[in-house]
Design a protein around this motif. Sequence first.
Motif, short mmCIF file in Angstrom:
data_model
loop_
_atom_site.label_atom_id
_atom_site.label_comp_id
_atom_site.label_asym_id
_atom_site.label_seq_id
_atom_site.Cartn_x
_atom_site.Cartn_y
_atom_site.Cartn_z
N GLU A 62 -3.58 4.54 -4.77
CA GLU A 62 -2.93 4.99 -6.01
C GLU A 62 -3.77 6.06 -6.72
O GLU A 62 -3.25 6.88 -7.46
N LYS A 63 -5.09 6.04 -6.45
CA LYS A 63 -5.99 7.07 -7.02
C LYS A 63 -6.25 8.19 -6.02
O LYS A 63 -7.34 8.77 -6.00
N GLU A 71 -5.21 -5.59 -2.26
CA GLU A 71 -5.17 -5.07 -3.63
C GLU A 71 -6.13 -3.90 -3.80
O GLU A 71 -5.79 -2.90 -4.47
N ARG A 72 -7.30 -4.00 -3.20
CA ARG A 72 -8.30 -2.92 -3.33
C ARG A 72 -7.84 -1.65 -2.64
O ARG A 72 -8.02 -0.54 -3.16
N THR A 77 0.84 -1.20 0.00
CA THR A 77 0.00 0.00 0.00
C THR A 77 0.87 1.26 0.00
O THR A 77 0.50 2.28 -0.57
N ASP A 100 -7.37 -9.91 -1.51
CA ASP A 100 -8.22 -9.04 -2.32
C ASP A 100 -8.35 -7.66 -1.67
O ASP A 100 -8.30 -6.63 -2.36
N SER A 145 -2.57 4.63 4.26
CA SER A 145 -2.28 3.27 3.79
C SER A 145 -1.83 2.38 4.94
O SER A 145 -2.21 1.21 5.02
N SER A 161 -4.70 -0.84 -2.14
CA SER A 161 -3.58 -0.34 -2.96
C SER A 161 -4.09 0.45 -4.16
O SER A 161 -3.57 1.54 -4.47
N ARG A 162 -5.10 -0.08 -4.83
CA ARG A 162 -5.67 0.63 -5.99
C ARG A 162 -6.27 1.96 -5.57
O ARG A 162 -6.14 2.97 -6.26
N SER A 163 -6.95 1.98 -4.43
CA SER A 163 -7.58 3.21 -3.95
C SER A 163 -6.54 4.26 -3.60
O SER A 163 -6.68 5.44 -3.97
N ARG A 172 3.34 5.87 -6.03
CA ARG A 172 2.86 6.01 -7.41
C ARG A 172 1.83 7.12 -7.54
O ARG A 172 1.77 7.80 -8.57
N SER A 180 1.85 2.17 -3.43
CA SER A 180 0.77 2.87 -4.12
C SER A 180 0.80 4.36 -3.81
O SER A 180 0.49 5.19 -4.68
#
Length: 544
Positions: A323-324, A316-317, A163, A313, A283, A319-321, A169, A166
């Motif tokens: 990153e945005k 990953e979710r 996280t 899962d 994070s 981490s994606r959040s 990034r 992310s």
Amino acid sequence: MVVIGRPYNSADPGANLNIHKKLIDLGVKPIPLDMLPMMEEMEADEDLKDMYWGYGQKILKAAKLTKNHDNFYGIYITNFGCGPDSFITHFFKDILKGKPFLQLEIDEHSADAGVVTRLEAFLDSIKNARNRTKTLKRKSAKYSTHGKGRKIYIPPMCDHAFTLSSAFRACGVEAEVMDESDDTTVYWGRKFTTGKECYPCILTTGDMLKTIKKEDFDPEKSAFFMPSGSGPCRFGQYHRFHRLVLDEMGFDNVPIYAPNQDHRFYNELNILGSKFSRLAWRSVVATDLIIKMLHETRPFEIKTGETDEVYRDALERISRSIEKDGEDLFDVLNGIIDKFLAIKKKDEKRPIVGVVGEIYIRSNRFSNDELIRKIESFGGQVWLAPFAEWISYVNYIHRMKNIRLDNMKNMLHFFLTEYIQKKDEHRIEEIFKNHLRYGAEPVIKSIIKKASPYIHVSFEGEAILSVGKSIDFLDKGVSGVVNAMPFTCMPGTISGALMKLVQKKYDTPIINVAYDGQGTTNITTRLEAFMYQVKEHFQKASEA
């Protein structure tokens, strides 16, 4: 001969087997470290600025003076198990590169004959030695000036690394978590260390070397992330040692991004952009909480492996959040809670075991040989000290320092940082609070207060957190505590000794477990016996 070391080694004839007299008998003049000329006038340079141990600075200054005088030769006296010297020795050797020196490690088994033999051999070896007397200045790449546009490699210490990458990034910095530690990590780590360093240093060194040996590694577009510190723990020397290793391997053009965990921490983090600190904090807190849900659920799952799948899962979710920019983080966390609650569980009770100790060992699956899964396999459930605890502690310590120094600017900065972090933490905890038996994390001041009968707040580092968190767990009803640490860990040795007093007061099983990567059969046997005691304690408490 310059006799270099701490006074209790270098100046005590009982401890050093009267080395001064032995040198005189061999026709050599011994000079104690404190009698060297110009020691106090020497300016701090790249080799000294991050050396926070007082005698470490003196030892390295003595190395520079010895290097720059043709007729000076060093005898470095240390003792078995000295934590600081496990790193200082590397820097000492690097400064003296090209000039021979003798290192004597003393313990209760040292004997006169062996010391005399080594002194004679050393004197023979320097007779024909050719010395390069000028100390070379190190010119290695620094992230602050050369790092933009590089991919940052993050150590696989724990799942927070994913996280955190992310957050990098999200701030426009390419980041990747290095492959998880394995036997290859240990092989390369031990190849470049002496075995006296802490186990996490061996692993982080091995992970770094494993990465640079990959075919797709581009030194011109890469950097390593390794936070620093200002002591007393050896962790703050890791990045300096890694710098030596990279330079030795010919990668002096690869920078190490090492933000210091003191008043400079947030300033150095913010070279990535002002939003990085907040994203990174969110994070960390979010990852801490899904780890708690994992440990709260997995021991009771009916379908083996289902909780791990939901947890992966969730990671990953998040981490994606992040990153945005984390805009949908709270919605994501609510959805994660629903998935954890949907897991079917057995209706049974298990004893709870608190896991505290050195942050790397307690958090890293490979280094602790799957400690948490082993406790679960022996019939227990784990409460793990959170990663965010250390960050809160760093904030608290440096806020208090600024109050003492009356530094209003830094004081306000830390007050504001803590306020925003606590606000974010409480908002995220609110989502989980009804589903975690432990409840919300206490403020760091209360952890320090719990430890205060055993260790003073001025003794900074993980020892006070390990003791305080153990008592916090015991107050909340755990049936046992595991204090996990690297072998020869300095704060761990202190907390381990104090745990005996805590165990006596609370009459609850507590075990100190030291890891060094040399095999864990004995540790597994000890854990099994410990868990038997934990179950007995749990049974008695249930019947009371």
